[in-house]
Design a protein around this motif. Structure first.
Motif, PDB file in Angstrom:
ATOM      1  N   ARG A 132       0.812  -1.221   0.000  1.00 12.88           N
ATOM      2  CA  ARG A 132       0.000   0.000   0.000  1.00 12.88           C
ATOM      3  C   ARG A 132       0.846   1.273   0.000  1.00 12.88           C
ATOM      4  NH1 ARG A 132      -5.184  -1.435   3.919  1.00 12.88           N
ATOM      5  NH2 ARG A 132      -5.693  -3.415   2.901  1.00 12.88           N
ATOM      6  N   GLU A 133       2.171   1.115  -0.065  1.00 13.93           N
ATOM      7  CA  GLU A 133       3.063   2.276   0.043  1.00 13.93           C
ATOM      8  C   GLU A 133       2.654   3.118   1.252  1.00 13.93           C
ATOM      9  OE1 GLU A 133       4.304   4.398  -3.555  1.00 13.93           O
ATOM     10  OE2 GLU A 133       3.013   3.019  -4.681  1.00 13.93           O
ATOM     11  N   ARG A 134       2.523   2.426   2.382  1.00 10.84           N
ATOM     12  CA  ARG A 134       2.043   3.079   3.591  1.00 10.84           C
ATOM     13  C   ARG A 134       3.223   3.444   4.483  1.00 10.84           C
ATOM     14  NH1 ARG A 134      -3.021   1.114   7.438  1.00 10.84           N
ATOM     15  NH2 ARG A 134      -2.872   2.824   8.957  1.00 10.84           N
ATOM     16  N   HIS A 135       3.409   4.724   4.665  1.00 10.89           N
ATOM     17  CA  HIS A 135       4.488   5.250   5.488  1.00 10.89           C
ATOM     18  C   HIS A 135       3.893   6.189   6.535  1.00 10.89           C
ATOM     19  CE1 HIS A 135       7.174   3.576   2.499  1.00 10.89           C
ATOM     20  NE2 HIS A 135       6.528   4.252   1.565  1.00 10.89           N
ATOM     21  N   PRO A 136       4.574   6.356   7.664  1.00  9.68           N
ATOM     22  CA  PRO A 136       4.025   7.219   8.717  1.00  9.68           C
ATOM     23  C   PRO A 136       3.742   8.631   8.215  1.00  9.68           C
ATOM     24  CG  PRO A 136       5.870   5.938   9.556  1.00  9.68           C
ATOM     25  CD  PRO A 136       5.843   5.719   8.076  1.00  9.68           C
ATOM     26  N   LEU A 137       2.637   9.175   8.675  1.00  9.76           N
ATOM     27  CA  LEU A 137       2.252  10.548   8.359  1.00  9.76           C
ATOM     28  C   LEU A 137       2.123  11.301   9.672  1.00  9.76           C
ATOM     29  CD1 LEU A 137       1.210  12.781   6.433  1.00  9.76           C
ATOM     30  CD2 LEU A 137      -1.088  11.810   6.719  1.00  9.76           C
ATOM     31  N   ASP A 138       3.011  12.265   9.891  1.00 10.44           N
ATOM     32  CA  ASP A 138       2.934  13.074  11.100  1.00 10.44           C
ATOM     33  C   ASP A 138       1.690  13.948  11.064  1.00 10.44           C
ATOM     34  OD1 ASP A 138       5.320  12.084  12.191  1.00 10.44           O
ATOM     35  OD2 ASP A 138       6.533  13.558  11.105  1.00 10.44           O
ATOM     36  N   PHE A 139       1.257  14.372  12.229  1.00 10.05           N
ATOM     37  CA  PHE A 139       0.020  15.144  12.339  1.00 10.05           C
ATOM     38  C   PHE A 139       0.049  16.357  11.420  1.00 10.05           C
ATOM     39  CE2 PHE A 139      -2.426  18.667  14.018  1.00 10.05           C
ATOM     40  CZ  PHE A 139      -3.677  18.092  14.118  1.00 10.05           C
ATOM     41  N   LEU A 140      -1.094  16.593  10.763  1.00  9.34           N
ATOM     42  CA  LEU A 140      -1.233  17.726   9.862  1.00  9.34           C
ATOM     43  C   LEU A 140      -2.668  18.218   9.903  1.00  9.34           C
ATOM     44  CD1 LEU A 140       0.115  19.478   7.620  1.00  9.34           C
ATOM     45  CD2 LEU A 140      -0.709  17.773   5.976  1.00  9.34           C
ATOM     46  N   ALA A 141      -2.843  19.529  10.063  1.00  8.04           N
ATOM     47  CA  ALA A 141      -4.159  20.164   9.957  1.00  8.04           C
ATOM     48  C   ALA A 141      -4.157  21.014   8.695  1.00  8.04           C
ATOM     49  CB  ALA A 141      -4.443  21.029  11.184  1.00  8.04           C
ATOM     50  N   ILE A 142      -5.211  20.867   7.888  1.00  6.30           N
ATOM     51  CA  ILE A 142      -5.273  21.570   6.609  1.00  6.30           C
ATOM     52  C   ILE A 142      -6.584  22.344   6.495  1.00  6.30           C
ATOM     53  CG2 ILE A 142      -3.713  19.997   5.409  1.00  6.30           C
ATOM     54  CD1 ILE A 142      -6.145  18.547   4.239  1.00  6.30           C
ATOM     55  N   LEU A 143      -6.487  23.558   5.971  1.00  8.26           N
ATOM     56  CA  LEU A 143      -7.642  24.408   5.724  1.00  8.26           C
ATOM     57  C   LEU A 143      -7.730  24.693   4.231  1.00  8.26           C
ATOM     58  CD1 LEU A 143      -7.026  26.813   8.686  1.00  8.26           C
ATOM     59  CD2 LEU A 143      -9.258  25.760   8.289  1.00  8.26           C
ATOM     60  N   ASN A 144      -8.949  24.734   3.718  1.00 11.06           N
ATOM     61  CA  ASN A 144      -9.208  25.072   2.312  1.00 11.06           C
ATOM     62  C   ASN A 144      -8.352  24.249   1.347  1.00 11.06           C
ATOM     63  OD1 ASN A 144     -10.822  27.087   3.473  1.00 11.06           O
ATOM     64  ND2 ASN A 144      -9.201  28.625   3.318  1.00 11.06           N
ATOM     65  N   PRO A 145      -8.291  22.923   1.531  1.00 13.10           N
ATOM     66  CA  PRO A 145      -7.393  22.119   0.686  1.00 13.10           C
ATOM     67  C   PRO A 145      -7.961  21.859  -0.704  1.00 13.10           C
ATOM     68  CG  PRO A 145      -8.605  20.682   2.168  1.00 13.10           C
ATOM     69  CD  PRO A 145      -8.973  22.096   2.547  1.00 13.10           C
ATOM     70  N   ARG A 146      -7.063  21.723  -1.663  1.00 14.09           N
ATOM     71  CA  ARG A 146      -7.382  21.318  -3.027  1.00 14.09           C
ATOM     72  C   ARG A 146      -6.261  20.397  -3.495  1.00 14.09           C
ATOM     73  NH1 ARG A 146     -11.136  23.520  -1.381  1.00 14.09           N
ATOM     74  NH2 ARG A 146     -12.507  25.101  -2.304  1.00 14.09           N
ATOM     75  N   TYR A 147      -6.626  19.234  -4.043  1.00  9.71           N
ATOM     76  CA  TYR A 147      -5.582  18.335  -4.538  1.00  9.71           C
ATOM     77  C   TYR A 147      -5.689  18.159  -6.044  1.00  9.71           C
ATOM     78  CZ  TYR A 147      -9.042  14.468  -4.589  1.00  9.71           C
ATOM     79  OH  TYR A 147     -10.129  13.669  -4.842  1.00  9.71           O
ATOM     80  N   THR A 148      -4.544  17.887  -6.650  1.00 10.71           N
ATOM     81  CA  THR A 148      -4.449  17.633  -8.075  1.00 10.71           C
ATOM     82  C   THR A 148      -3.644  16.359  -8.273  1.00 10.71           C
ATOM     83  OG1 THR A 148      -4.420  20.011  -8.532  1.00 10.71           O
ATOM     84  CG2 THR A 148      -3.718  18.544 -10.313  1.00 10.71           C
ATOM     85  N   PRO A 149      -4.159  15.367  -9.021  1.00 11.93           N
ATOM     86  CA  PRO A 149      -3.370  14.154  -9.277  1.00 11.93           C
ATOM     87  C   PRO A 149      -2.056  14.495  -9.970  1.00 11.93           C
ATOM     88  CG  PRO A 149      -5.669  13.819  -9.882  1.00 11.93           C
ATOM     89  CD  PRO A 149      -5.513  15.293  -9.607  1.00 11.93           C
ATOM     90  N   VAL A 150      -1.027  13.778  -9.589  1.00 13.76           N
ATOM     91  CA  VAL A 150       0.273  13.894 -10.247  1.00 13.76           C
ATOM     92  C   VAL A 150       0.419  12.676 -11.158  1.00 13.76           C
ATOM     93  CG1 VAL A 150       2.773  13.980  -9.949  1.00 13.76           C
ATOM     94  CG2 VAL A 150       1.278  15.150  -8.316  1.00 13.76           C
ATOM     95  N   GLY A 151       0.359  12.878 -12.460  1.00 13.71           N
ATOM     96  CA  GLY A 151       0.375  11.759 -13.382  1.00 13.71           C
ATOM     97  C   GLY A 151      -0.986  11.093 -13.459  1.00 13.71           C
ATOM     98  N   THR A 152      -1.009   9.941 -14.099  1.00 17.16           N
ATOM     99  CA  THR A 152      -2.278   9.234 -14.319  1.00 17.16           C
ATOM    100  C   THR A 152      -2.357   7.894 -13.582  1.00 17.16           C
ATOM    101  OG1 THR A 152      -1.376   8.188 -16.320  1.00 17.16           O
ATOM    102  CG2 THR A 152      -2.558  10.279 -16.597  1.00 17.16           C
ATOM    103  N   ALA A 153      -1.299   7.503 -12.898  1.00 17.93           N
ATOM    104  CA  ALA A 153      -1.273   6.202 -12.216  1.00 17.93           C
ATOM    105  C   ALA A 153      -2.246   6.188 -11.048  1.00 17.93           C
ATOM    106  CB  ALA A 153       0.133   5.892 -11.733  1.00 17.93           C
ATOM    107  N   THR A 154      -2.945   5.065 -10.886  1.00 16.99           N
ATOM    108  CA  THR A 154      -3.872   4.892  -9.779  1.00 16.99           C
ATOM    109  C   THR A 154      -3.571   3.595  -9.038  1.00 16.99           C
ATOM    110  OG1 THR A 154      -5.527   3.758 -11.149  1.00 16.99           O
ATOM    111  CG2 THR A 154      -5.710   6.169 -10.955  1.00 16.99           C
TER     112      THR A 154
END
Length: 216
Positions: free
Chosen positions: A102-124
């Motif tokens: 799953r390519e699962r690596h630790p993610l440190d705490f993060l709070a996000i406001l007004n987020p927008r994401y864009t795919p990088v490439g076409t791989a899913t």
């Protein structure tokens, strides 16, 4: 019979009321479940409607709710607050096989406001995922392997950051919540399984076996 009218969208007054209820409630708020209208509305962008103290308090409550659930992310609408705010953290131990698949690596705490994401490439990538607002169920969702996330932090500073693997999945899941989208909207519905059935039959590092047996 009176003509049906669509409900009005949430406004700043609704936001203030919901935040006051969360901060003055005296206990952790419940996680609202699918069917609650706040989960199907576009959340309000943060434009300074809350004081720094109120925003910090809301983030603290959301963090506590997320960790108590337990989960790896929580969006403000999931506690009834129509605000474009989410918290994320993934520090759970997983097997090496699971982490690799799953390519699962630790993610440190993060709070996000007004987020927008864009795919990088076409791989899913396709994996089972669940949601604290659809308690007891999981389904396979195809997600971009990598995304670029633009967001503001709680001090109003704009950021752009790239995420990949499981971290990218968390980012997409939580940001989708803020647009009124649940994971089931994007899922292969033939893969839908209760937690018990998932554990009994489909809890593999990848979804190849489930895909073959459930025909999705």
């Amino acid at each position: 019979m009176p003509e049906w009218k669509a409900p009005a969208p949430f406004d700043d007054a609704d936001l203030r009321r919901s935040v006051t209820a969360v901060l003055d409630g005296g206990e952790l708020p419940p996680i609202v479940q699918a069917g609650h209208p706040v989960l199907r509305a576009r959340a309000l962008p943060f434009t300074g409607q809350l004081s720094a103290t109120e925003l910090a308090g809301l983030i603290a409550v959301m963090t506590e709710v997320m960790r108590a659930a337990p989960g790896v992310g929580l969006a403000a609408p999931q506690i009834g607050v129509p605000l474009q705010l989410a918290v994320m953290e993934d520090l759970y131990e997983v097997s090496a096989e699971n982490a690799a698949a799953r390519e699962r690596h630790p993610l440190d705490f993060l709070a996000i406001l007004n987020p927008r994401y864009t795919p990088v490439g076409t791989a899913t990538a396709s994996h089972y995922e669940g949601c604290l607002s659809m308690s007891g169920w999981q389904a396979v969702v195809d997600r971009a392997i990598a995304v670029e996330l633009r967001y503001d932090d709680d001090h109003g500073t704009a950021h752009t950051r790239r995420f990949s693997g499981w971290q990218a999945r968390i980012v997409q899941h939580e940001t989708d919540h803020l647009a009124g989208t649940l994971y089931i909207d994007k899922a292969h519905t033939r893969s839908l399984a209760s937690n018990a059935e998932y554990s009994a039959n489909w809890a593999h590092p990848d979804v190849a076996y489930a895909r073959a047996k459930l025909n999705f």
